[in-house]
Design a protein around this motif. Structure first.
Motif, mmCIF file in Angstrom:
data_model
loop_
_atom_site.group_PDB
_atom_site.id
_atom_site.type_symbol
_atom_site.label_atom_id
_atom_site.label_comp_id
_atom_site.label_asym_id
_atom_site.label_seq_id
_atom_site.Cartn_x
_atom_site.Cartn_y
_atom_site.Cartn_z
ATOM 1 N N ARG A 108 0.866 -1.179 0.000
ATOM 2 C CA ARG A 108 0.000 0.000 0.000
ATOM 3 C C ARG A 108 0.895 1.218 0.000
ATOM 4 O O ARG A 108 1.961 1.219 0.587
ATOM 5 C CB ARG A 108 -0.878 -0.002 1.252
ATOM 6 C CG ARG A 108 -1.820 -1.190 1.293
ATOM 7 C CD ARG A 108 -2.569 -1.235 2.564
ATOM 8 N NE ARG A 108 -3.565 -0.157 2.535
ATOM 9 C CZ ARG A 108 -4.377 0.110 3.531
ATOM 10 N NH1 ARG A 108 -4.331 -0.592 4.632
ATOM 11 N NH2 ARG A 108 -5.253 1.081 3.436
ATOM 12 N N ARG A 109 0.447 2.261 -0.666
ATOM 13 C CA ARG A 109 1.240 3.490 -0.686
ATOM 14 C C ARG A 109 0.307 4.689 -0.733
ATOM 15 O O ARG A 109 -0.854 4.578 -1.080
ATOM 16 C CB ARG A 109 2.197 3.507 -1.860
ATOM 17 C CG ARG A 109 1.527 3.572 -3.212
ATOM 18 C CD ARG A 109 2.570 3.685 -4.330
ATOM 19 N NE ARG A 109 1.946 3.713 -5.626
ATOM 20 C CZ ARG A 109 1.413 4.797 -6.195
ATOM 21 N NH1 ARG A 109 1.451 5.952 -5.576
ATOM 22 N NH2 ARG A 109 0.856 4.735 -7.384
ATOM 23 N N LYS A 110 0.874 5.814 -0.379
ATOM 24 C CA LYS A 110 0.129 7.073 -0.443
ATOM 25 C C LYS A 110 0.396 7.741 -1.778
ATOM 26 O O LYS A 110 1.538 7.811 -2.226
ATOM 27 C CB LYS A 110 0.569 8.026 0.674
ATOM 28 C CG LYS A 110 -0.167 7.857 1.948
ATOM 29 C CD LYS A 110 0.207 8.991 2.903
ATOM 30 C CE LYS A 110 -0.537 8.822 4.205
ATOM 31 N NZ LYS A 110 -0.195 9.860 5.156
ATOM 32 N N THR A 111 -0.658 8.251 -2.372
ATOM 33 C CA THR A 111 -0.500 9.029 -3.598
ATOM 34 C C THR A 111 -0.123 10.458 -3.225
ATOM 35 O O THR A 111 -0.160 10.827 -2.044
ATOM 36 C CB THR A 111 -1.807 9.025 -4.424
ATOM 37 O OG1 THR A 111 -2.838 9.624 -3.642
ATOM 38 C CG2 THR A 111 -2.187 7.613 -4.828
ATOM 39 N N LYS A 112 0.183 11.276 -4.201
ATOM 40 C CA LYS A 112 0.567 12.666 -3.936
ATOM 41 C C LYS A 112 -0.555 13.453 -3.264
ATOM 42 O O LYS A 112 -0.298 14.372 -2.504
ATOM 43 C CB LYS A 112 0.988 13.353 -5.228
ATOM 44 C CG LYS A 112 2.295 12.844 -5.767
ATOM 45 C CD LYS A 112 2.698 13.548 -7.045
ATOM 46 C CE LYS A 112 4.003 12.966 -7.551
ATOM 47 N NZ LYS A 112 4.432 13.592 -8.794
ATOM 48 N N GLY A 114 -2.539 12.216 -1.083
ATOM 49 C CA GLY A 114 -2.779 11.685 0.251
ATOM 50 C C GLY A 114 -3.655 10.448 0.326
ATOM 51 O O GLY A 114 -3.884 9.916 1.403
ATOM 52 N N LYS A 115 -4.154 9.964 -0.794
ATOM 53 C CA LYS A 115 -4.979 8.751 -0.788
ATOM 54 C C LYS A 115 -4.095 7.525 -0.642
ATOM 55 O O LYS A 115 -2.981 7.478 -1.166
ATOM 56 C CB LYS A 115 -5.780 8.636 -2.083
ATOM 57 C CG LYS A 115 -6.847 9.682 -2.238
ATOM 58 C CD LYS A 115 -7.598 9.458 -3.538
ATOM 59 C CE LYS A 115 -8.603 10.571 -3.760
ATOM 60 N NZ LYS A 115 -9.253 10.437 -5.066
ATOM 61 N N ILE A 116 -4.609 6.549 0.070
ATOM 62 C CA ILE A 116 -3.883 5.282 0.210
ATOM 63 C C ILE A 116 -4.441 4.320 -0.840
ATOM 64 O O ILE A 116 -5.647 4.110 -0.929
ATOM 65 C CB ILE A 116 -4.039 4.692 1.624
ATOM 66 C CG1 ILE A 116 -3.370 5.630 2.635
ATOM 67 C CG2 ILE A 116 -3.436 3.295 1.681
ATOM 68 C CD1 ILE A 116 -3.500 5.201 4.068
ATOM 69 N N VAL A 117 -3.549 3.773 -1.642
ATOM 70 C CA VAL A 117 -3.960 2.849 -2.696
ATOM 71 C C VAL A 117 -3.243 1.510 -2.517
ATOM 72 O O VAL A 117 -2.115 1.455 -2.017
ATOM 73 C CB VAL A 117 -3.670 3.411 -4.106
ATOM 74 C CG1 VAL A 117 -4.502 4.638 -4.392
ATOM 75 C CG2 VAL A 117 -2.202 3.705 -4.293
ATOM 76 N N ASN A 118 -3.936 0.460 -2.900
ATOM 77 C CA ASN A 118 -3.335 -0.866 -2.887
ATOM 78 C C ASN A 118 -2.594 -1.082 -4.198
ATOM 79 O O ASN A 118 -3.120 -0.780 -5.269
ATOM 80 C CB ASN A 118 -4.405 -1.949 -2.731
ATOM 81 C CG ASN A 118 -5.009 -1.953 -1.355
ATOM 82 O OD1 ASN A 118 -4.321 -1.701 -0.377
ATOM 83 N ND2 ASN A 118 -6.280 -2.226 -1.265
ATOM 84 N N VAL A 119 -1.384 -1.592 -4.093
ATOM 85 C CA VAL A 119 -0.596 -1.937 -5.269
ATOM 86 C C VAL A 119 -0.510 -3.466 -5.265
ATOM 87 O O VAL A 119 0.159 -4.041 -4.410
ATOM 88 C CB VAL A 119 0.818 -1.317 -5.210
ATOM 89 C CG1 VAL A 119 1.622 -1.701 -6.436
ATOM 90 C CG2 VAL A 119 0.732 0.193 -5.048
ATOM 91 N N PRO A 120 -1.222 -4.117 -6.190
ATOM 92 C CA PRO A 120 -1.240 -5.578 -6.176
ATOM 93 C C PRO A 120 0.123 -6.168 -6.536
ATOM 94 O O PRO A 120 0.865 -5.584 -7.330
ATOM 95 C CB PRO A 120 -2.293 -5.942 -7.217
ATOM 96 C CG PRO A 120 -2.369 -4.772 -8.117
ATOM 97 C CD PRO A 120 -2.011 -3.569 -7.285
ATOM 98 N N GLY A 121 0.417 -7.316 -5.959
ATOM 99 C CA GLY A 121 1.650 -8.021 -6.291
ATOM 100 C C GLY A 121 1.434 -8.906 -7.496
ATOM 101 O O GLY A 121 0.295 -9.183 -7.878
#
Length: 155
Positions: A108-112, A114-121
């Motif tokens: 998971r990471r924060k976008t510029k 401020g939203k938290i998004v899931n980055v699938p593996g």
């Protein structure tokens, strides 16, 4: 005719040389399998798109170029051989293994904004390990057979 106990003792003596491998023999066997897995993991890393041949290489190598085999630091010598990613020489000190696990498992990471998004593996490590099992066992089996032939002669 020998008693059952004597027959079992004789059988154990015969197979003891095969079962009771030295640590060096175990290392030789597991190293053969680790070498196969390492090559397959390097290729799987590239095939998954985690390699950019045009990238300028500074202190941090490509992920696929950082696969290595060996004994884990701080472990007892028991004949096992590990396969993994090297520690980065990058000044930030981000280990390649951590990056590989993010790519494999997702994160998971924060976008510029401020939203938290899931980055699938993409499970590239899991798939490489699973697809390599037969080839790894074959490589280990060949080395074990050579060791057995040394101990007992070819049958």
């Amino acid at each position: 005719m020998a008693s059952l106990s004597e027959q079992l003792d004789e059988m154990l003596q015969e197979i003891g040389g095969v079962v009771n491998l030295t640590i060096e023999e175990r290392e030789e066997i597991t190293q053969a399998g680790a070498d196969v897995l390492a090559e397959n993991l390097k290729q799987a890393t590239k095939d998954a798109g985690h390699y950019n041949a045009n990238r300028e290489i500074g202190k941090m190598k490509h992920l696929a170029d950082s696969v290595e085999t060996g004994k884990l630091v701080g472990t007892v010598s028991d004949g096992s051989t590990a396969v993994g990613f090297t520690r980065s020489e990058d000044t930030r000190g981000i280990p390649h293994a951590r990056v590989a696990h993010w790519l494999n498992d997702g994160t998971r990471r924060k976008t510029k904004d401020g939203k938290i998004v899931n980055v699938p593996g993409d499970s590239f490590m899991d798939n490489a390990r699973d697809k390599s099992q037969k080839e790894v066992l074959e490589a280990q089996s060949k080395v074990l057979k050579k060791i057995q032939e040394k101990k007992w002669g070819s049958s």
